[in-house]
Design an enzyme around this catalytic site. Structure first.
Site, PDB file in Angstrom:
ATOM      1  N   GLN A   1      -9.317  -1.872  -5.886  1.00 18.62           N
ATOM      2  CA  GLN A   1      -9.984  -0.574  -5.935  1.00 18.62           C
ATOM      3  C   GLN A   1     -10.145  -0.163  -7.398  1.00 18.62           C
ATOM      4  OE1 GLN A   1      -8.428   1.872  -2.907  1.00 18.62           O
ATOM      5  NE2 GLN A   1      -9.300   3.748  -3.729  1.00 18.62           N
TER       6      GLN A   1
ATOM      7  N   ARG B   1      -4.077  -0.674   2.874  1.00 13.60           N
ATOM      8  CA  ARG B   1      -3.995  -0.232   1.481  1.00 13.60           C
ATOM      9  C   ARG B   1      -2.550   0.109   1.169  1.00 13.60           C
ATOM     10  NH1 ARG B   1      -7.344   4.656  -1.385  1.00 13.60           N
ATOM     11  NH2 ARG B   1      -6.234   5.965   0.133  1.00 13.60           N
TER      12      ARG B   1
ATOM     13  N   ASP C   1       4.289 -10.666   5.141  1.00 12.38           N
ATOM     14  CA  ASP C   1       5.213 -11.253   6.125  1.00 12.38           C
ATOM     15  C   ASP C   1       4.958 -10.719   7.535  1.00 12.38           C
ATOM     16  OD1 ASP C   1       6.477 -12.891   4.331  1.00 12.38           O
ATOM     17  OD2 ASP C   1       8.331 -11.729   4.213  1.00 12.38           O
TER      18      ASP C   1
ATOM     19  N   ASP D   1     -11.386   9.419  -6.491  1.00 12.63           N
ATOM     20  CA  ASP D   1     -10.685   9.306  -7.773  1.00 12.63           C
ATOM     21  C   ASP D   1     -11.669   9.114  -8.926  1.00 12.63           C
ATOM     22  OD1 ASP D   1      -7.800   9.558  -7.394  1.00 12.63           O
ATOM     23  OD2 ASP D   1      -8.062   7.891  -6.017  1.00 12.63           O
TER      24      ASP D   1
END
Ligand SMILES: O=C(O)C(=O)C[C@H](O)[C@@H](O)CO
Length: 254
Positions: free
Chosen positions: A149, A73, A87, A177
């Protein structure tokens, strides 16, 4: 060398549930222990944990060859952060705070090379086996998994539009949240929050995308699995450590 397969992406695409653990500890040693504990995935958190790129790279190395898939995340839906994570070999991203289809489309574009997106090109990144995966640049989009999310009222209003964005593989509901956004800060088990989550899970499923969630409550976790959540984090490493350390000390000190 062949392009590494994303087992997590394949599993949720074929409707197989994936049970995970949230990891806040930012340690390659604890990640190595957790990765062979039987979880299908570990969430390495940069949004609410002090993880930076070097620690994250060590944790990815610690997970190599284990059965657990790494989901990272990032702190934000940010092209530059995504580029650096991809990468070093991150294959699955969980993007916080996505509220609109446009933000979801940006998240996908940040993971794809032109002409399908805007990911910057590096000659031989770790993700490509340092250049040994010859077709990496052309094929990596097949294995990269984008989870977004949704954790606000606006995000819920736009849920179908977000889930239907091409390249979005799953939608995770952030109960913490979301409870704050619904006026119940710190109470993700408030009936209004639980009802909103159940409704969101059904709507994500109806779009043909994988719903996901996190809860440390086992009964609730089983409920979410029964509702059709395909990727469910059932706890967090710092809580496991806190609780077992405190309990052991307590047995001798009380
Ligand atoms: O909204 C949420 O809930 C989340 O995004 C998960 C949190 O960041 C946290 O509970 C992880 O420990």
């Amino acid at each position: 060398m062949d392009l590494p397969l994303n087992h997590f992406k394949r599993a949720i695409r074929s409707g197989q549930k994936q049970i995970g653990l949230w990891s806040h500890l930012c340690s390659h040693l604890s990640t190595e222990i957790l990765a062979d504990s039987g979880f299908d995935w570990l969430l390495l958190d940069m949004e609410h944990s002090p993880n930076e790129l070097p620690e994250l790279l060590s944790q990815l190395q610690a997970m190599k060859g284990t059965k657990a898939s790494a989901i990272v995340r990032p702190p934000w839906n940010d092209m530059v952060v995504f580029k650096r994570l991809l990468d070093i070999g991150v294959m699955t991203l969980l993007v916080p705070y996505v509220q609109t289809a446009e933000e979801a489309a940006n998240a996908v574009a940040f993971t794809r090379y032109p002409p399908h997106g805007v990911r910057g090109f590096a000659g031989a990144p770790r993700a490509s086996g340092y250049g040994r995966v010859k077709d990496y640049a052309h094929r990596c989009g097949e294995e990269i998994c984008v989870l977004v999310q949704v954790e606000t009222v606006l995000g819920l209003q736009n849920l179908e539009a977000i889930a239907n964005v091409d390249g979005i593989d799953g939608v995770f509901i952030g109960p913490g949240d979301l409870s704050a956004a619904l006026g119940h800060l710190g109470n993700p088990k408030h009936p209004e929050v639980l009802a909103a989550i159940d409704d969101a899970i059904a709507r994500i499923r109806a779009c043909g995308k994988a719903p996901g969630i996190l809860t440390g409550d086992e009964t609730l976790a089983r409920h979410y699995v029964a509702q059709g959540c395909l990727f469910v984090a059932v706890g967090a490493d710092q809580n496991l450590l806190r609780d077992s350390a405190q309990a052991l000390a307590g047995r001798f000190k009380s």
